[in-house]
Design an enzyme around this catalytic site. Structure first.
Site, mmCIF file in Angstrom:
data_model
loop_
_atom_site.group_PDB
_atom_site.id
_atom_site.type_symbol
_atom_site.label_atom_id
_atom_site.label_comp_id
_atom_site.label_asym_id
_atom_site.label_seq_id
_atom_site.Cartn_x
_atom_site.Cartn_y
_atom_site.Cartn_z
ATOM 1 N N ASN A 74 0.856 -1.183 0.000
ATOM 2 C CA ASN A 74 0.000 0.000 0.000
ATOM 3 C C ASN A 74 0.903 1.248 0.000
ATOM 4 O O ASN A 74 1.658 1.462 0.947
ATOM 5 C CB ASN A 74 -0.896 -0.059 1.249
ATOM 6 C CG ASN A 74 -1.805 1.145 1.343
ATOM 7 O OD1 ASN A 74 -1.388 2.262 1.073
ATOM 8 N ND2 ASN A 74 -3.041 0.926 1.731
ATOM 9 N N HIS A 79 1.139 6.085 1.922
ATOM 10 C CA HIS A 79 1.895 6.987 2.791
ATOM 11 C C HIS A 79 3.011 7.735 2.088
ATOM 12 O O HIS A 79 3.475 8.759 2.585
ATOM 13 C CB HIS A 79 2.347 6.259 4.054
ATOM 14 C CG HIS A 79 1.174 5.981 4.934
ATOM 15 N ND1 HIS A 79 0.451 6.991 5.511
ATOM 16 C CD2 HIS A 79 0.541 4.837 5.252
ATOM 17 C CE1 HIS A 79 -0.567 6.471 6.180
ATOM 18 N NE2 HIS A 79 -0.533 5.157 6.032
ATOM 19 N N HIS A 121 -5.611 3.738 -1.563
ATOM 20 C CA HIS A 121 -6.927 4.118 -1.044
ATOM 21 C C HIS A 121 -7.226 5.540 -1.521
ATOM 22 O O HIS A 121 -6.545 6.479 -1.124
ATOM 23 C CB HIS A 121 -6.895 4.053 0.491
ATOM 24 C CG HIS A 121 -8.213 4.332 1.154
ATOM 25 N ND1 HIS A 121 -8.371 4.285 2.515
ATOM 26 C CD2 HIS A 121 -9.435 4.658 0.657
ATOM 27 C CE1 HIS A 121 -9.638 4.560 2.820
ATOM 28 N NE2 HIS A 121 -10.293 4.813 1.712
ATOM 29 N N GLU A 164 -8.704 0.588 -2.779
ATOM 30 C CA GLU A 164 -9.559 0.627 -1.594
ATOM 31 C C GLU A 164 -10.419 1.867 -1.710
ATOM 32 O O GLU A 164 -9.909 2.951 -2.005
ATOM 33 C CB GLU A 164 -8.715 0.762 -0.323
ATOM 34 C CG GLU A 164 -7.806 -0.393 -0.056
ATOM 35 C CD GLU A 164 -6.916 -0.097 1.150
ATOM 36 O OE1 GLU A 164 -7.042 0.981 1.761
ATOM 37 O OE2 GLU A 164 -6.095 -0.938 1.458
ATOM 38 N N THR A 191 -8.141 3.781 8.396
ATOM 39 C CA THR A 191 -9.385 3.005 8.416
ATOM 40 C C THR A 191 -9.465 2.246 9.738
ATOM 41 O O THR A 191 -8.689 1.332 9.987
ATOM 42 C CB THR A 191 -9.408 2.032 7.218
ATOM 43 O OG1 THR A 191 -9.068 2.771 6.052
ATOM 44 C CG2 THR A 191 -10.776 1.428 7.032
ATOM 45 N N GLU A 246 -11.014 -9.142 3.034
ATOM 46 C CA GLU A 246 -9.739 -8.790 3.655
ATOM 47 C C GLU A 246 -10.008 -8.638 5.142
ATOM 48 O O GLU A 246 -10.827 -7.807 5.557
ATOM 49 C CB GLU A 246 -9.166 -7.490 3.068
ATOM 50 C CG GLU A 246 -7.856 -7.122 3.753
ATOM 51 C CD GLU A 246 -7.089 -5.997 3.093
ATOM 52 O OE1 GLU A 246 -7.321 -5.727 1.893
ATOM 53 O OE2 GLU A 246 -6.254 -5.384 3.783
HETATM 54 N N1 PXP Z 1 -5.692 -2.909 4.030
HETATM 55 C C1 PXP Z 1 -6.661 -1.961 4.120
HETATM 56 C C2 PXP Z 1 -8.040 -2.307 3.703
HETATM 57 C C3 PXP Z 1 -6.343 -0.663 4.577
HETATM 58 O O1 PXP Z 1 -7.306 0.267 4.667
HETATM 59 C C4 PXP Z 1 -5.010 -0.365 4.908
HETATM 60 C C5 PXP Z 1 -4.654 1.020 5.339
HETATM 61 O O2 PXP Z 1 -4.909 1.918 4.322
HETATM 62 C C6 PXP Z 1 -4.040 -1.374 4.776
HETATM 63 C C7 PXP Z 1 -4.416 -2.642 4.353
HETATM 64 C C8 PXP Z 1 -2.601 -1.131 5.097
HETATM 65 O O3 PXP Z 1 -2.479 -0.803 6.446
HETATM 66 P P1 PXP Z 1 -1.066 -0.331 7.013
HETATM 67 O O4 PXP Z 1 -0.737 0.951 6.332
HETATM 68 O O5 PXP Z 1 -1.323 -0.173 8.466
HETATM 69 O O6 PXP Z 1 -0.073 -1.399 6.685
#
Ligand code: PXP
Length: 221
Positions: A9, A12, A45, A72, A103, A153
């Site tokens: 993901n 960030h 996302h 997402e 989230t 998920e």
């Molecule tokens: N999966 C989903 C559905 C999420 O909303 C997020 C955070 O955006 C993640 C995975 C990844 O989470 P993290 O950034 O805490 O690894």
């Protein structure tokens, strides 16, 4: 090696960019690095407030991602229209509150079967595979199957945030049980949220989990 797919993901990297309104760091570049390092999927996302990923990122990533693109998003009319037009490989439906830092909980699929059935149908008709981001809870798994989702998920946030070994074990057992239940119902099973280089290991031993989506810890490193 546990034979799982890793979705990275890249939200960030966009968070840092948006903090200063610069052109860098570019999540498109970060996605390429993740793919080159072996990621099987790029996850983003697109939030209603566009606080990190913006529409331009989605459009360009649709052109450049060579693995799979997992979007997402909230199950809102605006987002469904965007997804049907851009066609990511997968949409993961998530709950979204403007005030939250990230989230915070899973989607309450059981509370809106009819509405979500309609959203899933529109996405699947556009050739998009659909996943539901849910708490590791049997009711939500059954509801996800009922609305026609291809996958779930499982939210690993409570497991990651557990304040004691006992609590972590309890949360782990819930995830393991939910993964088994999902697989029995013919759903693909993914997991994610809060996973890092330490806490991922037990989760990665759960056979029924096909995919992990990890963002913050990887981008931070
Ligand atoms: N999966 C989903 C559905 C999420 O909303 C997020 C955070 O955006 C993640 C995975 C990844 O989470 P993290 O950034 O805490 O690894």
């Amino acid at each position: 090696m546990y034979g799982k797919r890793l979705g990275v993901n890249v939200d960030h990297s966009a968070t840092i960019r948006q903090a200063r309104g610069t052109l860098y760091p570019d999540p498109v570049f970060v996605a390429l690095l993740a793919e080159r390092a072996g990621a099987h999927q790029i996850t983003i996302h697109l939030r209603e407030d566009r606080r990190h990923i913006i529409d331009r990122d989605l459009e360009i990533l649709r052109e450049t991602v060579q693995t799979e693109l997992n979007l997402e998003m909230a199950a809102s009319e605006e987002m469904v229209e965007i997804a049907v037009r851009v066609k990511p490989d997968r949409v993961t439906l998530v709950p979204e509150k403007r005030e939250e830092q990230t989230t915070e909980g899973g989607l309450d699929v059981a509370a809106d079967i009819a509405g979500l059935k309609w959203v899933v149908k529109r996405l699947k008709n556009a050739g998009i595979s659909v996943s539901m981001f849910i708490e590791p809870d049997g009711r939500q798994i059954v509801a996800s199957r009922e609305v026609g989702a291809d996958a779930v998920e499982l939210h690993t946030g409570r497991y990651c945030d557990a304040g004691s070994v006992k609590e972590r074990e309890t949360q782990f057992d819930l995830i393991e049980g939910a993964a088994r239940h999902g697989a029995e119902l013919g759903l693909e099973v993914a997991a994610g949220h809060g996973l890092d280089y330490q806490n991922v290991e037990p989760i990665a031993t759960i056979e029924e989990i096909d995919e992990l989506n990890i963002g913050h810890s990887i981008i931070a490193r």
